[in-house]
Motif scaffolding. Sequence first.
Motif, PDB file in Angstrom:
ATOM      1  N   VAL A 192       0.870  -1.187   0.000  1.00  0.00           N
ATOM      2  CA  VAL A 192       0.000   0.000   0.000  1.00  0.00           C
ATOM      3  C   VAL A 192       0.899   1.226   0.000  1.00  0.00           C
ATOM      4  O   VAL A 192       1.677   1.447   0.929  1.00  0.00           O
ATOM      5  N   ILE A 193       0.804   2.017  -1.061  1.00  0.00           N
ATOM      6  CA  ILE A 193       1.715   3.144  -1.246  1.00  0.00           C
ATOM      7  C   ILE A 193       0.910   4.445  -1.288  1.00  0.00           C
ATOM      8  O   ILE A 193      -0.158   4.522  -1.900  1.00  0.00           O
ATOM      9  N   ARG A 194       1.447   5.475  -0.646  1.00  0.00           N
ATOM     10  CA  ARG A 194       0.859   6.810  -0.721  1.00  0.00           C
ATOM     11  C   ARG A 194       1.781   7.708  -1.534  1.00  0.00           C
ATOM     12  O   ARG A 194       2.987   7.479  -1.607  1.00  0.00           O
ATOM     13  N   ALA A 195       1.196   8.703  -2.125  1.00  0.00           N
ATOM     14  CA  ALA A 195       1.948   9.619  -2.974  1.00  0.00           C
ATOM     15  C   ALA A 195       3.127  10.219  -2.216  1.00  0.00           C
ATOM     16  O   ALA A 195       2.998  10.629  -1.057  1.00  0.00           O
ATOM     17  N   GLY A 196       4.283  10.239  -2.886  1.00  0.00           N
ATOM     18  CA  GLY A 196       5.475  10.826  -2.285  1.00  0.00           C
ATOM     19  C   GLY A 196       6.185   9.914  -1.310  1.00  0.00           C
ATOM     20  O   GLY A 196       7.204  10.304  -0.730  1.00  0.00           O
ATOM     21  N   GLU A 250       0.061  10.226  -6.718  1.00  0.00           N
ATOM     22  CA  GLU A 250      -1.193   9.487  -6.749  1.00  0.00           C
ATOM     23  C   GLU A 250      -1.568   9.093  -8.181  1.00  0.00           C
ATOM     24  O   GLU A 250      -1.318   9.820  -9.137  1.00  0.00           O
ATOM     25  N   GLY A 251      -2.127   7.882  -8.295  1.00  0.00           N
ATOM     26  CA  GLY A 251      -2.547   7.417  -9.610  1.00  0.00           C
ATOM     27  C   GLY A 251      -2.410   5.913  -9.757  1.00  0.00           C
ATOM     28  O   GLY A 251      -1.961   5.209  -8.839  1.00  0.00           O
ATOM     29  N   PHE A 269      -0.164  -1.309  -9.922  1.00  0.00           N
ATOM     30  CA  PHE A 269      -0.476  -0.937  -8.540  1.00  0.00           C
ATOM     31  C   PHE A 269      -1.040   0.481  -8.530  1.00  0.00           C
ATOM     32  O   PHE A 269      -0.932   1.233  -9.507  1.00  0.00           O
ATOM     33  N   THR A 270      -1.638   0.844  -7.406  1.00  0.00           N
ATOM     34  CA  THR A 270      -2.237   2.173  -7.232  1.00  0.00           C
ATOM     35  C   THR A 270      -1.527   2.910  -6.108  1.00  0.00           C
ATOM     36  O   THR A 270      -1.256   2.334  -5.045  1.00  0.00           O
ATOM     37  N   TYR A 289      -4.970  12.932 -11.621  1.00  0.00           N
ATOM     38  CA  TYR A 289      -5.633  11.891 -10.830  1.00  0.00           C
ATOM     39  C   TYR A 289      -6.103  12.474  -9.504  1.00  0.00           C
ATOM     40  O   TYR A 289      -7.215  12.192  -9.030  1.00  0.00           O
ATOM     41  N   GLY A 290      -5.261  13.339  -8.909  1.00  0.00           N
ATOM     42  CA  GLY A 290      -5.641  13.976  -7.649  1.00  0.00           C
ATOM     43  C   GLY A 290      -6.811  14.918  -7.820  1.00  0.00           C
ATOM     44  O   GLY A 290      -7.698  15.009  -6.948  1.00  0.00           O
ATOM     45  N   LEU A 291      -6.841  15.646  -8.956  1.00  0.00           N
ATOM     46  CA  LEU A 291      -7.965  16.548  -9.205  1.00  0.00           C
ATOM     47  C   LEU A 291      -9.270  15.766  -9.317  1.00  0.00           C
ATOM     48  O   LEU A 291     -10.320  16.205  -8.813  1.00  0.00           O
ATOM     49  N   GLU A 292      -9.227  14.621  -9.978  1.00  0.00           N
ATOM     50  CA  GLU A 292     -10.425  13.785 -10.074  1.00  0.00           C
ATOM     51  C   GLU A 292     -10.832  13.279  -8.691  1.00  0.00           C
ATOM     52  O   GLU A 292     -12.022  13.132  -8.392  1.00  0.00           O
TER      53      GLU A 292
END
Length: 314
Positions: A192-196, A250-251, A269-270, A289-292
Amino acid sequence: MKRLKRTVRGTALPLLMLCLILLGAGCSKKQYTLTIAVEGEGTTLPKPGQHNYEQDTFVQLQTISDKYSVFDHWAGRDADSVTTDNKIFMHSDKSITAVFTTLNHPLNININPVMSGHVQIDLVTDAGKIGFPHGQTARLTAIPNQAGTYFVKWSGDLSGPDNPVELLITSDKNITAHFAKAALEVTAGPGVIRAGQAFNVTMTVKAGERPIPNIIINLTENKSQPFQGTKTAQTDANGVAVFENLMFYEGNYNLTFSSTNLTSIKKGFTVDVAGAGAPTDPYLIHNLYGLEFIGEHLDACFRIAKDIDASATA
């Protein structure tokens, strides 16, 4: 006159004995020498050496092979005098040699899978001889027939992964050389990965059960989305390569791991949006992707973390 007769009579007996001795000497048979030599591992009866026999004697010969040899033929000056039943007629001096040859053992090599490779055989000892005599050492080298295929192990009368390997020929041998196509495998990450958030991906390269070192693996993202971290890694002695400090925003991503002559593999992966959506910990937005994501979570708090090029959506 009487005296003369007595003298003749007195000398007749010694003369008669002398004649008998001379006659007996003339009747005894002549002696001839049989010389026997041995070439190779074995012996004979009579034993190797010189033996005397009376003229016109038939001598019975016997050959005795060593455990790992066999009698081959008679040689020497008088080899033609030896009969098919191993006798020799002594009407003159004779010289013969018993020739023994070392037993040959078959060395059967199988390839698994068929046509995946071959085995080169070099003779370490007695290299000039044909075949595999007992006690000879052969060096076996397994060679793949195709790029990306590797030798894995030996089985049968030889075991282990060593290549090349030396084999002492002491009996008939049946050996199989096993080959396999090397394959890439992701063995760790991403989770499980988060942006950055930086993370590692661990790869292994094996051919069957054998790890393959020194394989260069390249990492690309299918949509050419930017990311940070190692993009090329090389396997170590254990067939392991690590892509370190990978970082994505993110994406949804689909990574491709590739190497020359090996089949590429893909890993999707996401990466989740960073933050918790709270006023003190808002979601951090880095891309489209973040804007959506904002549109799907209007009740949350957000912060634009970097400039975003949205021209593709116009």
